[in-house]
Design an enzyme around this catalytic site. Sequence first.
Site, PDB file in Angstrom:
ATOM      1  N   GLU A 102       0.961  -1.317  -0.066  1.00 17.03           N
ATOM      2  CA  GLU A 102      -0.051  -0.173  -0.024  1.00 17.03           C
ATOM      3  C   GLU A 102       1.048   1.251   0.143  1.00 17.03           C
ATOM      4  O   GLU A 102       1.908   1.189   0.402  1.00 17.03           O
ATOM      5  CB  GLU A 102      -0.980  -0.040   1.300  1.00 17.03           C
ATOM      6  CG  GLU A 102      -1.712   1.046   1.532  1.00 17.03           C
ATOM      7  CD  GLU A 102      -2.708   1.388   0.493  1.00 17.03           C
ATOM      8  OE1 GLU A 102      -2.495   1.492  -0.669  1.00 17.03           O
ATOM      9  OE2 GLU A 102      -3.820   1.554   0.817  1.00 17.03           O
ATOM     10  N   ASP A 103       0.428   2.343  -0.440  1.00 13.56           N
ATOM     11  CA  ASP A 103       0.990   3.787  -0.604  1.00 13.56           C
ATOM     12  C   ASP A 103       1.124   4.380   0.744  1.00 13.56           C
ATOM     13  O   ASP A 103       2.392   4.673   1.444  1.00 13.56           O
ATOM     14  CB  ASP A 103       0.605   4.751  -1.535  1.00 13.56           C
ATOM     15  CG  ASP A 103      -0.913   4.796  -1.712  1.00 13.56           C
ATOM     16  OD1 ASP A 103      -1.630   4.247  -0.595  1.00 13.56           O
ATOM     17  OD2 ASP A 103      -1.451   5.532  -2.316  1.00 13.56           O
ATOM     18  N   ASP A 106      -3.802   5.719   6.675  1.00 14.08           N
ATOM     19  CA  ASP A 106      -4.180   6.773   7.275  1.00 14.08           C
ATOM     20  C   ASP A 106      -5.151   6.559   8.411  1.00 14.08           C
ATOM     21  O   ASP A 106      -4.744   5.977   9.358  1.00 14.08           O
ATOM     22  CB  ASP A 106      -5.132   7.848   6.225  1.00 14.08           C
ATOM     23  CG  ASP A 106      -5.292   9.002   6.838  1.00 14.08           C
ATOM     24  OD1 ASP A 106      -4.768   9.464   7.919  1.00 14.08           O
ATOM     25  OD2 ASP A 106      -6.048   9.824   6.145  1.00 14.08           O
ATOM     26  N   PHE A 155      -1.072  15.889   4.285  1.00 13.68           N
ATOM     27  CA  PHE A 155      -1.507  15.489   3.255  1.00 13.68           C
ATOM     28  C   PHE A 155      -0.640  15.398   2.282  1.00 13.68           C
ATOM     29  O   PHE A 155       0.154  16.530   1.852  1.00 13.68           O
ATOM     30  CB  PHE A 155      -2.734  16.142   2.517  1.00 13.68           C
ATOM     31  CG  PHE A 155      -3.475  15.178   1.576  1.00 13.68           C
ATOM     32  CD1 PHE A 155      -4.300  14.281   1.580  1.00 13.68           C
ATOM     33  CD2 PHE A 155      -3.211  15.692   0.162  1.00 13.68           C
ATOM     34  CE1 PHE A 155      -5.161  13.642   0.649  1.00 13.68           C
ATOM     35  CE2 PHE A 155      -3.645  14.937  -0.795  1.00 13.68           C
ATOM     36  CZ  PHE A 155      -4.667  13.868  -0.724  1.00 13.68           C
ATOM     37  N   ARG A 168       0.678  12.116  -9.361  1.00 14.16           N
ATOM     38  CA  ARG A 168       0.933  10.794  -9.049  1.00 14.16           C
ATOM     39  C   ARG A 168       2.458  10.691  -9.924  1.00 14.16           C
ATOM     40  O   ARG A 168       3.367   9.890  -9.231  1.00 14.16           O
ATOM     41  CB  ARG A 168       0.212   9.925  -9.956  1.00 14.16           C
ATOM     42  CG  ARG A 168      -1.288   9.582  -9.251  1.00 14.16           C
ATOM     43  CD  ARG A 168      -2.008   8.366  -9.668  1.00 14.16           C
ATOM     44  NE  ARG A 168      -3.330   8.593  -9.363  1.00 14.16           N
ATOM     45  CZ  ARG A 168      -3.840   8.036  -8.318  1.00 14.16           C
ATOM     46  NH1 ARG A 168      -2.838   7.686  -7.379  1.00 14.16           N
ATOM     47  NH2 ARG A 168      -5.197   7.970  -7.903  1.00 14.16           N
TER      48      ARG A 168
HETATM   49  P1  IMP Z   1      -7.282   5.047   5.027  1.00 13.51           P
HETATM   50  O1  IMP Z   1      -8.567   4.160   4.591  1.00 13.51           O
HETATM   51  O2  IMP Z   1      -7.832   6.403   5.611  1.00 13.51           O
HETATM   52  O3  IMP Z   1      -6.177   4.336   5.686  1.00 13.51           O
HETATM   53  O4  IMP Z   1      -6.835   5.717   3.490  1.00 13.51           O
HETATM   54  C1  IMP Z   1      -5.994   5.220   2.745  1.00 13.51           C
HETATM   55  C2  IMP Z   1      -6.150   5.644   1.305  1.00 13.51           C
HETATM   56  O5  IMP Z   1      -6.707   6.813   1.365  1.00 13.51           O
HETATM   57  C3  IMP Z   1      -4.803   5.553   0.754  1.00 13.51           C
HETATM   58  O6  IMP Z   1      -4.520   4.243   0.080  1.00 13.51           O
HETATM   59  C4  IMP Z   1      -4.689   6.623  -0.040  1.00 13.51           C
HETATM   60  O7  IMP Z   1      -4.948   6.141  -1.413  1.00 13.51           O
HETATM   61  C5  IMP Z   1      -5.545   7.591   0.344  1.00 13.51           C
HETATM   62  N1  IMP Z   1      -4.783   8.797   1.283  1.00 13.51           N
HETATM   63  C6  IMP Z   1      -4.609   8.582   2.630  1.00 13.51           C
HETATM   64  N2  IMP Z   1      -3.687   9.675   2.927  1.00 13.51           N
HETATM   65  C7  IMP Z   1      -3.381  10.327   1.882  1.00 13.51           C
HETATM   66  C8  IMP Z   1      -2.455  11.395   1.520  1.00 13.51           C
HETATM   67  O8  IMP Z   1      -1.961  12.011   2.381  1.00 13.51           O
HETATM   68  N3  IMP Z   1      -2.328  11.521   0.302  1.00 13.51           N
HETATM   69  C9  IMP Z   1      -2.773  10.755  -0.836  1.00 13.51           C
HETATM   70  N4  IMP Z   1      -3.747   9.919  -0.616  1.00 13.51           N
HETATM   71  C10 IMP Z   1      -3.748   9.637   0.776  1.00 13.51           C
HETATM   72 MG    MG Z   2      -4.485   3.891  -1.881  1.00 17.45          MG
END
Ligand code: IMP
Ligand code: MG
Length: 185
Positions: A102-103, A106, A155, A168
Amino acid sequence: MKSLKIGRKSFSLFIENTEIQNAVSELARQINEDYKKRSPVFICILKGAVTFFSDLTRKLEIDPKTEFIELSSYRDGEESGKIEVLKDLNKNIKGKDVLIVEDIMDTSRTLNFLVDHLKSKNPKSLRICTLIDKRERRETSLNADYTGFEIAEGFVIGYGMDYNEHGRNLSDIYVLDSKERGETI
Ligand code: IMP
Ligand code: MG
């Protein structure tokens, strides 16, 4: 300090590509060690993890199978927070050692959903590798097994990650300027 603008949002250089490559090499070293006696399947989460996945897999000495999965993002105006599988795996992972790549983690709602989804396919083992672990807004007890960078907040874009599908292609990672953080992304 390098900075750039996307629409009215300003971003500043946060992690340079050389530093990213060092972190990815270290992750590859750990993963090589842990998976050397196995035939694992590495799953890339589209689209944000593509750049990381491509660098990580090219630094590996082991020979993993690769799969791609795409999930809907609840950020795209999905108030209910419902996450869906847009593109599922092509191959069966039953009995396989699976590593999710995963990238950024959050709240971890996305990975929590994905872990449940993949567990229902009965893999032998399931681990998580994330380039960035952003801890401030964590909502579940889920943790990554392999982490490139831990950041408290902010962010970020670049190296595969986007702001409304922009950024990207950047080689380095940029962070939204703090004075703009209060505004809705
Ligand atoms: P989560 O479900 O809140 O953990 O969010 C995960 C997804 O939200 C990641 O796979 C990213 O695609 C996107 N995301 C969360 N934070 C960021 C950020 O700071 N920049 C870009 N995408 C983010
Ligand atoms: Mg993602």
